[in-house]
Design an enzyme around this catalytic site. Sequence first.
Site, mmCIF file in Angstrom:
data_model
loop_
_atom_site.group_PDB
_atom_site.id
_atom_site.type_symbol
_atom_site.label_atom_id
_atom_site.label_comp_id
_atom_site.label_asym_id
_atom_site.label_seq_id
_atom_site.Cartn_x
_atom_site.Cartn_y
_atom_site.Cartn_z
ATOM 1 N N HIS A 98 0.824 -1.203 0.000
ATOM 2 C CA HIS A 98 0.000 0.000 0.000
ATOM 3 C C HIS A 98 0.862 1.258 0.000
ATOM 4 C CE1 HIS A 98 -4.040 -1.797 1.622
ATOM 5 N NE2 HIS A 98 -3.688 -2.284 0.465
ATOM 6 N N TYR A 126 -9.730 4.119 2.974
ATOM 7 C CA TYR A 126 -10.319 2.968 3.669
ATOM 8 C C TYR A 126 -11.832 3.090 3.853
ATOM 9 C CZ TYR A 126 -5.783 0.847 4.479
ATOM 10 O OH TYR A 126 -4.556 0.244 4.290
ATOM 11 N N GLU A 154 1.311 1.890 7.743
ATOM 12 C CA GLU A 154 1.595 2.710 6.559
ATOM 13 C C GLU A 154 2.046 4.105 6.950
ATOM 14 O OE1 GLU A 154 -2.141 2.227 4.586
ATOM 15 O OE2 GLU A 154 -1.811 0.071 4.396
ATOM 16 N N TYR A 180 11.679 -3.101 -3.109
ATOM 17 C CA TYR A 180 11.243 -2.765 -4.464
ATOM 18 C C TYR A 180 10.745 -1.332 -4.517
ATOM 19 C CZ TYR A 180 6.739 -3.836 -2.240
ATOM 20 O OH TYR A 180 5.667 -3.872 -1.381
ATOM 21 N N ARG A 231 3.430 -0.687 -11.456
ATOM 22 C CA ARG A 231 3.971 -2.021 -11.207
ATOM 23 C C ARG A 231 5.165 -1.898 -10.262
ATOM 24 N NH1 ARG A 231 -0.106 -2.374 -13.559
ATOM 25 N NH2 ARG A 231 -0.638 -3.671 -15.368
ATOM 26 N N TYR A 246 9.003 -3.219 -9.016
ATOM 27 C CA TYR A 246 10.235 -3.838 -9.504
ATOM 28 C C TYR A 246 11.294 -3.771 -8.405
ATOM 29 C CZ TYR A 246 7.907 -3.202 -13.987
ATOM 30 O OH TYR A 246 6.983 -3.229 -15.014
ATOM 31 N N SER A 247 11.977 -4.889 -8.184
ATOM 32 C CA SER A 247 13.039 -4.936 -7.180
ATOM 33 C C SER A 247 14.221 -4.075 -7.589
ATOM 34 C CB SER A 247 13.530 -6.371 -6.980
ATOM 35 O OG SER A 247 12.546 -7.179 -6.413
ATOM 36 N N PRO A 275 16.042 -9.270 -6.738
ATOM 37 C CA PRO A 275 16.355 -8.938 -5.349
ATOM 38 C C PRO A 275 17.570 -9.696 -4.835
ATOM 39 C CG PRO A 275 14.428 -10.371 -5.449
ATOM 40 C CD PRO A 275 14.739 -9.956 -6.857
ATOM 41 N N PHE A 314 5.451 -10.622 -6.734
ATOM 42 C CA PHE A 314 4.749 -9.364 -6.920
ATOM 43 C C PHE A 314 3.329 -9.542 -7.430
ATOM 44 C CE2 PHE A 314 9.257 -8.262 -7.216
ATOM 45 C CZ PHE A 314 9.304 -7.427 -6.119
ATOM 46 N N GLY A 315 2.902 -10.746 -7.639
ATOM 47 C CA GLY A 315 1.503 -10.978 -7.983
ATOM 48 C C GLY A 315 0.683 -11.183 -6.727
#
Length: 422
Positions: free
Chosen positions: A107, A117, A159, A210, A225, A227-228, A298, A408-409
């Site tokens: 998040h 929220y 967060e 990431y 998206r 990415y590491s 990573p 990451f999915g």
Amino acid sequence: MPGSPMPLNANLRYQLGPLMLSQKSAETVRATLPAVGEAIGTITELFYRKLFEAHPELLRNLFNRANQAAGTQRQALAGAIAAFATALVERPGTRPDALLSRIAHKHASLGVSAAQYPVVHRHLSAAIAEVLGDAATEEVTAAWDEVYWLMANALTEIERRLYAEQGVLVGGTWRPWEVAERIRETADVVTFRIRPADGRPAPAFRAGQYVSVQVELADGARQIRQYSLTNGPGATVRSFSVKREDTGEGPAGEVSGHLHGHVHEGDELTVSAPYGDVVLDATDTPLLLASAGIGCTPMVAMLEELTAGGHQAPVIAVHADRSPADHALRADQERLVTKLARGTAHTWYERPEGDWPAERTGRVDLSGVEIPDGVQAYLCGPMPFMRSVRTQLLERGVHPSAIHYEVFGPDLWLTRDDGEGH
């Protein structure tokens, strides 16, 4: 035995209090959990439909359109809600830390704020009421509202602290970065080296974390998206590698395709601060770094950190790929492993070239790899690969909590909080 136990999710450094339902709500949730669990897929599907009808901009600019089209995002939400509710009634007074940490880091990388929220709650409550019908009594609705707000408030607090650590306002994670260099690694993988475009220092990060990359697509949507980072901590110019995914019709691969086809040296990208809770914890223990395909990214950052820190314990680098030509960052991995005092590399190819050992052809088989006592294992790659490696490690006596994994999915496996790693 290999893999001594460690506290669940030691990377969650936030001292939140225990999460407890009221006695009345706990009894109601326990009684209705089977029915809600059976209907949760239908509930989340209806929730997303209602949410995007009311707020289409969220689908265009926040949620992953590919995951929505495939249905994996609603499966992940369903799994998270069910896992959280189950933890509250089966282990009252504890927190499902791995679940909360994983979601909160994701998040924060997307710039989610507390104001979102209540929006989610409104449409999720409506979906629950519609699917359950007469079974959604006032008592049932109140109990599941309590579940939702316990989870939402815990995530909001984590967060908030993640944003504070990065020195950004809540939800203000985005900054402009300039592409300093573009490197072709393989036919399907490109590395982008980026530096801050606003003149401010690059934020600190830990190996294994990431960044989110936001791009504006041809239809005006701003898709995101993760990415590491492939650098070791301390690097000023940051690197991430992107594998070009399916480029057929539909949203699958639309961001990777855009980055491959339209982003070049001198261009500007919108990039988040670094996040992610699968990071190296101990610097003096044996390590196993197992990756497949683009999951090597990573691991390269972790190897950079280990070589820079003079790691003395054994480091076992395991990698699987289609072929040597598909093996991105291969030279980096090999160079870094040779720099380690006790580093070893084990590689498997599905389609090897030349005189390649038969025992290293096909899927990873750890039976011939020495696994030291007390090893901490880090996995990244496709889910079948990680499940296979994890199973092999468990059979070799590695403790579940010593196995850490990152994908990451939105996979349901990630929602587990049963003490079996994160």
